[in-house]
Structure formats: structure tokens, C-alpha cells
Design an enzyme around this catalytic site. Structure first.
Site, short mmCIF file in Angstrom:
data_model
loop_
_atom_site.label_atom_id
_atom_site.label_comp_id
_atom_site.label_asym_id
_atom_site.label_seq_id
_atom_site.Cartn_x
_atom_site.Cartn_y
_atom_site.Cartn_z
N PRO A 10 17.11 -2.10 15.69
CA PRO A 10 18.02 -0.99 15.99
C PRO A 10 19.50 -1.34 15.91
O PRO A 10 19.92 -2.40 16.35
CB PRO A 10 17.63 -0.61 17.43
CG PRO A 10 16.92 -1.79 17.97
CD PRO A 10 16.23 -2.43 16.80
N ASN A 11 20.21 -0.40 15.34
CA ASN A 11 21.68 -0.40 15.23
C ASN A 11 22.22 -1.38 14.19
O ASN A 11 23.42 -1.39 13.93
CB ASN A 11 22.34 -0.66 16.60
CG ASN A 11 22.01 0.44 17.58
OD1 ASN A 11 22.22 1.60 17.29
ND2 ASN A 11 21.49 0.08 18.74
N ARG A 18 31.51 -1.50 12.90
CA ARG A 18 32.12 -1.57 14.24
C ARG A 18 31.87 -2.96 14.84
O ARG A 18 31.05 -3.71 14.34
CB ARG A 18 31.54 -0.49 15.16
CG ARG A 18 32.18 0.88 14.93
CD ARG A 18 31.71 1.86 15.98
NE ARG A 18 30.54 2.58 15.49
CZ ARG A 18 29.46 2.86 16.24
NH1 ARG A 18 29.39 2.48 17.47
NH2 ARG A 18 28.46 3.53 15.73
N TYR A 23 29.91 -9.12 15.33
CA TYR A 23 28.99 -9.09 14.21
C TYR A 23 29.66 -9.27 12.84
O TYR A 23 28.99 -9.20 11.81
CB TYR A 23 28.19 -7.77 14.24
CG TYR A 23 27.52 -7.52 15.57
CD1 TYR A 23 26.63 -8.45 16.08
CD2 TYR A 23 27.80 -6.39 16.32
CE1 TYR A 23 26.02 -8.26 17.32
CE2 TYR A 23 27.20 -6.18 17.55
CZ TYR A 23 26.32 -7.12 18.05
OH TYR A 23 25.72 -6.91 19.28
N ASN A 74 15.44 -9.93 13.03
CA ASN A 74 16.50 -9.63 14.00
C ASN A 74 16.07 -8.33 14.68
O ASN A 74 16.25 -7.24 14.13
CB ASN A 74 17.86 -9.48 13.33
CG ASN A 74 18.97 -9.30 14.36
OD1 ASN A 74 18.70 -9.02 15.54
ND2 ASN A 74 20.21 -9.44 13.92
N ALA A 77 18.45 -5.19 20.04
CA ALA A 77 18.30 -5.13 21.50
C ALA A 77 16.83 -5.16 21.93
O ALA A 77 16.54 -5.51 23.09
CB ALA A 77 18.99 -3.89 22.05
N GLU A 98 13.28 -15.99 14.46
CA GLU A 98 14.16 -15.02 15.14
C GLU A 98 15.60 -15.30 14.74
O GLU A 98 16.04 -16.46 14.78
CB GLU A 98 13.99 -15.18 16.65
CG GLU A 98 14.93 -14.30 17.45
CD GLU A 98 14.82 -14.56 18.96
OE1 GLU A 98 13.99 -15.39 19.39
OE2 GLU A 98 15.59 -13.91 19.69
N HIS A 100 19.84 -13.90 15.01
CA HIS A 100 20.88 -13.03 15.55
C HIS A 100 22.21 -13.37 14.89
O HIS A 100 22.49 -14.56 14.65
CB HIS A 100 21.01 -13.18 17.07
CG HIS A 100 19.74 -12.82 17.77
ND1 HIS A 100 19.35 -11.52 17.97
CD2 HIS A 100 18.74 -13.59 18.25
CE1 HIS A 100 18.18 -11.50 18.56
NE2 HIS A 100 17.77 -12.75 18.74
N SER A 102 25.12 -12.79 16.41
CA SER A 102 25.96 -13.34 17.48
C SER A 102 25.19 -14.44 18.23
O SER A 102 23.96 -14.54 18.12
CB SER A 102 26.36 -12.23 18.44
OG SER A 102 25.22 -11.67 19.07
N ARG A 107 26.66 -14.66 25.55
CA ARG A 107 27.02 -13.27 25.87
C ARG A 107 26.45 -12.89 27.25
O ARG A 107 26.20 -13.75 28.08
CB ARG A 107 26.54 -12.35 24.74
CG ARG A 107 27.20 -12.70 23.38
CD ARG A 107 26.79 -11.75 22.28
NE ARG A 107 27.24 -10.39 22.56
CZ ARG A 107 26.86 -9.32 21.86
NH1 ARG A 107 26.06 -9.48 20.82
NH2 ARG A 107 27.32 -8.13 22.15
N ARG A 111 21.16 -10.75 27.59
CA ARG A 111 20.87 -11.14 26.20
C ARG A 111 20.30 -12.55 26.10
O ARG A 111 19.91 -13.00 25.02
CB ARG A 111 22.13 -11.03 25.33
CG ARG A 111 22.63 -9.62 25.15
CD ARG A 111 23.76 -9.54 24.14
NE ARG A 111 24.61 -8.39 24.39
CZ ARG A 111 24.36 -7.15 23.92
NH1 ARG A 111 23.34 -6.93 23.15
NH2 ARG A 111 25.17 -6.16 24.22
#
Ligand code: CA2
Length: 149
Positions: A10-11, A18, A23, A74, A77, A98, A100, A102, A107, A111
Site C-alpha cells: 500500500p501507498n 511525496r 522515500y 515491500n 505498512a 523483505e 524497505h 527507509s 523511525r 515500524r
């Protein structure tokens, strides 16, 4: 050729649009193209899918069983929430790395927990789009059985 699925959750379709502080400025299309071209140098046939829907991601993991040699995931969330994705990976019998963009460990505390890590061969995070390249390298080494230790 080994077959690798690069699966984004997602996202991640918003990459490059953004929050560049987390990212970067690379778009999802650029990440996918990078994976395809880097995969070619490793003898990997890379396909890719992005979905904002948990069930679609689960279906893609189920469909990978016996078809794909590895998955770069990835989960966005869902990494921090989804027992359902974890169970899908556990049942798929396909090695998952896995990734990511970031560094999730630097963070917010929520997370730091990954349900995906429990069922993955390893995790790469914090290197932006390069995380995906490193994950493909890791799968190549793992699948060549150069994976002891
Ligand atoms: O660092 C990563 O790759 C994450 O998987 C990205 C997820 C986040 O929830 C994870 O904790 C870490 C969020 C992806 C959202 O991506 C956006 C990109 C640009 C603009 C908005 C969202």
C-alpha cells in the site's frame, strides 16, 4: 533464468511524489524498471505487482507457489500489522526477501516490528531504491545455494 516477483504494497504507488525525506524521489515505475534491468544482469526474469489491497497481495503470494523462485516484498505498512500476509508467506514455500526504502528501525517504534521478517530469509532496509537491488542480489546468492551461514 530464475523467476522473481517484486511485490509492493500500500501507498508505494505514491513513491517519488511525496515525502522525499523518507522515500527519495524515485518513482515506483523507476524502481520496477531498475529491478527488471538489474535482474537481467543476474539471470533473473523479474515481474512486478503493486497493490493497495491486502487480499490482492495475499493472492499474489499464493499464486507464486511453484511458479516464482523468489519474492522481493515491500509490504508497506502491512509489514507492521498483517498476520494474514505472514501466514500467506509461510504457506507459499517461496523464499522472500523483505525490503524497505527507509530504515524502519530508525523511525517510529511501531515500524520496528515486522511480521514479514519472521517468515523471510532476510531484510534490506534504508537504502532507498537500492534496497531492491540488494534484495535481488541476496536472492541470487540464496538461490545459487551460496546461502550457508
Ligand atoms: O520504507 C518503506 O519502504 C516502507 O515500507 C514504506 C511504507 C511504510 O509504512 C513502512 O513503514 C516503510 C509507506 C509507503 C508509503 O509510501 C509513500 C511514498 C511517497 C508518498 C507517500 C507515501
Amino acid at each position: 533464468m530464475t523467476k522473481i516477483l517484486v511485490l509492493n504494497g500500500p501507498n508505494l504507488n505514491m513513491l517519488g511524489m511525496r515525502q522525499p525525506e523518507f522515500y527519495g524521489r524515485t518513482t515506483l515505475k523507476e524502481v520496477e524498471d531498475l529491478c527488471v534491468s538489474h535482474g537481467e544482469t543476474l539471470g533473473q526474469s523479474v515481474s512486478h505487482l503493486q497493490s493497495n489491497h491486502e487480499g490482492v497481495l495475499i493472492d499474489a503470494i499464493h499464486a507464486a507457489r511453484g511458479v516464482q523462485d523468489g519474492i522481493v516484498l515491500n509490504a508497506g505498512a502491512y509489514t507492521h500489522t498483517s498476520v494474514a500476509l505472514m501466514d500467506a508467506i509461510a504457506s507459499a514455500e517461496v523464499p522472500v526477501v523483505e525490503v524497505h526504502m527507509s530504515n524502519i528501525h530508525a523511525r517510529e517504534t511501531f515500524r520496528h516490528t515486522s511480521y514479514i521478517a519472521r517468515v523471510s530469509i532476510g531484510q534490506v532496509c534504508g537504502f532507498g531504491a537500492q534496497s531492491y537491488v540488494m534484495a535481488l542480489d541476496a536472492l541470487a546468492a540464496y538461490l545459487s545455494k551460496d546461502n550457508v551461514g
